[in-house]
Scaffold this active site. Structure first.
Site, PDB file in Angstrom:
ATOM      1  N   GLN A   1      -4.450  -1.109   9.319  1.00 46.99           N
ATOM      2  CA  GLN A   1      -4.343  -2.607   8.935  1.00 46.99           C
ATOM      3  C   GLN A   1      -4.779  -3.567   9.981  1.00 46.99           C
ATOM      4  OE1 GLN A   1      -3.582  -3.425   5.775  1.00 46.99           O
ATOM      5  NE2 GLN A   1      -4.376  -5.245   6.318  1.00 46.99           N
TER       6      GLN A   1
ATOM      7  N   ASP B   1     -11.017   3.467   4.290  1.00 53.25           N
ATOM      8  CA  ASP B   1     -11.621   1.742   3.770  1.00 53.25           C
ATOM      9  C   ASP B   1     -12.805   1.726   3.040  1.00 53.25           C
ATOM     10  OD1 ASP B   1      -9.625  -0.590   3.796  1.00 53.25           O
ATOM     11  OD2 ASP B   1      -8.957  -0.455   5.435  1.00 53.25           O
TER      12      ASP B   1
ATOM     13  N   LYS C   1       1.130  -0.839   0.254  1.00 50.91           N
ATOM     14  CA  LYS C   1      -0.083  -0.020  -0.113  1.00 50.91           C
ATOM     15  C   LYS C   1       1.227   1.164   0.390  1.00 50.91           C
ATOM     16  CE  LYS C   1      -3.809  -2.409   2.114  1.00 50.91           C
ATOM     17  NZ  LYS C   1      -4.829  -2.383   3.342  1.00 50.91           N
TER      18      LYS C   1
END
Ligand code: NAP
Length: 281
Positions: free
Chosen positions: A97, A120, A53
């Site tokens: 994460q 997200d 990412k």
């Protein structure tokens, strides 16, 4: 019949070039789009994901900050970091994460992220916005699947879409996005009876289960579009999806491969969401 391949790498390249162009335009106005990625603990898969990412951000002209903490970090300290990132004007998107260590309540942490920075799309506010069709950040994986359908010019209106899997991050938002495009949507899960009878009716099948060979050639209507979200390992340890690719490609009209399908699209949509967060200011 051999299905057309929907190439997630090629489509990602196009979309990332657009992100890079828009990022350059923002920079010219003095705004550098910034993503903060927070990793707690040493989960090997998570380490690979965050590295990918961060690299994708750099390649597209986005600023990224990787914050790594030991697995012993307290929930209170993580919440304090999220709070600081919420208030940091150089950061437009925040990604924590998952999975988090067991002593940290992941839901509480996700809810602490400002919805304006929830790139997200996991915050309840983002899920609610999708549910009622209001602007908000869409979860990257199903959003990427929608872009793949768009890339082949597929009109979902009146089509029957079957989503296998009902997780909050893939299956459920996927079903809502398909519904928003006027598909008739069936959601399947581990308690679904006679999955094959349902998938055989489907014009579009999205498999998001996490088990090999959930969808085989005898379960697919000729010409259907098959999107494979699954990420599994085969007996040789190679990455594979939920779909029996070799068999299904002989029946389907379109199919996404694994690797090289939905995976790269997920990271691409994270870049798109981060850029949009920066554009919204
Ligand atoms: P998840 O939270 O484990 O959800 C799996 C879903 O599949 C559940 O809803 C489960 O039903 C359902 N299911 C399990 N066995 C089934 C069966 N035999 N028939 C029908 N449905 C069944 O997983 P997830 O997070 O949604 O991820 C799904 C897969 O996508 C995983 O392989 C994951 O690694 C992959 N993934 C890939 C990407 C990417 O970027 N490519 C991103 C995210 C996830 P119940 O709800 O009844 O348990």
């Amino acid at each position: 019949m051999t299905a057309h391949i929907i190439d997630g790498i090629a489509l990602s390249k196009q979309l990332r070039a657009d992100v890079a162009r828009r990022a350059a335009a923002l920079r010219a106005r003095g705004v550098v789009p910034g993503l903060a990625v927070v990793l707690v603990g040493e989960n090997p898969a998570s380490q690979v994901y965050v590295r990918n990412k961060v690299k994708a951000c750099e390649d597209s002209g986005l600023h990224s900050v990787l914050e790594r903490y030991p697995a012993t970090l307290s929930e209170a300290d993580l919440l304090a970091r999220v709070d600081a990132l919420n208030r940091d004007p150089a950061i437009h998107g925040i990604l924590v994460q998952l999975p988090l260590p067991a002593h940290i309540d992941a839901h509480k942490v996700i809810e602490a992220i400002s919805p304006a920075k929830d790139v997200d799309g996991f915050h309840v506010a983002s899920a609610g916005a999708l549910m009622v069709g209001q602007p908000g950040f869409w979860p990257c994986t199903p959003y990427g699947c929608m872009k793949m359908l768009e890339s082949i010019g597929y009109d979902l209106k009146g089509k029957h879409a079957v989503v296998i899997g009902r997780s909050n991050i893939v299956g459920k938002p996927m079903a809502l996005m398909l519904l928003q495009k006027n598909a008739t949507v069936t959601i399947c899960h581990s308690g679904t009876q006679n999955l094959k009878a349902l998938t055989l009716q489907a014009d579009v099948v999205v498999a998001a289960v996490g088990k090999r060979n959930v969808l085989t050639a005898d379960m697919v209507k000729p010409g259907a579009v098959v999107i494979d979200v699954g990420m599994n390992r085969n007996d040789e340890g190679k990455l594979c999806g939920d779909v029996d690719f070799d068999g299904v490609k002989e029946v389907a009209g379109w199919i996404t491969p694994v690797p090289g399908g939905v995976g790269p699209m997920t990271i691409t949509m994270l870049l798109v969401n981060t850029l949009e967060a920066a554009e919204r200011g």
